[in-house]
Design a protein around this motif. Sequence first.
Motif: not given
Length: 404
Positions: A6-14, A29-34, A380-393
């Motif tokens: 789920a990377v929305s823009v091709p990063v190389s052109n930025l 990120f979609n919590l239900d899907q997760y 904790v449901l609302d920690s899933i997305e920020p921690r996922l992004n933290l790990l990726r970053n």
Amino acid sequence: MMIVPAVSVPVSNLTQKQESEAIMSDQNFNLDQYLEELKPLINVDCGTWTPAGVSKVADIMTEKYQGIGWQVTRHSFDEKVGPGLLATNKPEAEEYDIMLIGHLDTVFPEGTVAEWSLSQDGEKAYGPGVADMKSGQLNMFKAISQLPEDVADRLSICVCMNPDEEIGSIYSGDWLKSIASKSRYVLVAEAARADGSLVKARKGMASYKVEFNGKAAHAGNEPEKGISAITELAHWITTLNQETNFEIGTTLNFGVVKGGSAGNVVPDYASTVLDIRFWDNDDYARLEKKIQNMLENPSLRGIKIELTREAHKPAFTPNEGSEKLMALIEKTGQDMGLNITWQAVGGGSDANLTGSLGVPTIDGLGPIGGAMHSRNEFLVLDSIEPRLNLLRNVLINLSETITR
Ligand SMILES: [Zn+2]
């Protein structure tokens, strides 16, 4: 099922600034899907001693990593436990830039899922292993599958999934250590602490069973012919309890004592379980010598002592390398508006094994959870997305520090 990165823009052109904004906002990120994806990892009995269930979890993770083109190798350790997996994007690599660790097992026995399976309310999800550590397992996979292509190309990453962490990784420990010793950094995705803190240090532990064999005698008629196993045991307790030092964090606990048969019999048998916790591996080494010495030189003539070390994990504390890694994680969090705090904790994990080798290791990179090993375990449901992004970053930022 495979989830498309789920990377929305091709990063190389930025530009670099746009790039960092792109990697920080994951719109998809979609919590239900997760939670749908988490469900099959939770609703399977996969306690350490249920190898068939651990194997099922391994199958699910294998499919996921193969779905993004990674190579997955299965390792068998012992028939008593399930398999381990090594997934990597660089099958030819002799060394890894980053080793990620997550265990496949839980502490829950067979039959648990029939009574207790994945559920949720507005704030939390519940279920066996929901925080320890199936959500960490899923977050690792998702963070990796969402890496920009050039980052994934640059880094050699391996993910080690072991089947026996909950019993102290007694089968997989050497395997983990051998891979860690050829890795630059180790990231462990056990749950973040309930207050959101990551884990920078974990205490070491050792557990011993000690058995004393003396000689029985009538306590009234001929006590001088007996050798009291309990007296020797008491000598061990009073001597070793003096070694507890709360200031430096070395503590000794005799948690179980058994022995003797009747008041009028000199006891010929006694046993105990000794648990030692420590921050300082040298202080533990000193204690081990002392214990060996007590074993070889009992206070009572004729007594036989048997000592078995049943578990051991060295302490891991930050070194120079891990302090740099901590700074990078703090900066990454800051850029995302996430305040990173740290805890040093008493309980062990696989981070002890890799951190004590001197390989910079950070733990607690999963989502926030708590009440682990109990029927109240939560995520904790609302920690899933920020921690996922933290790990990726963190992976992205680490890729920029690594030069060849
Ligand atoms: Zn765990």
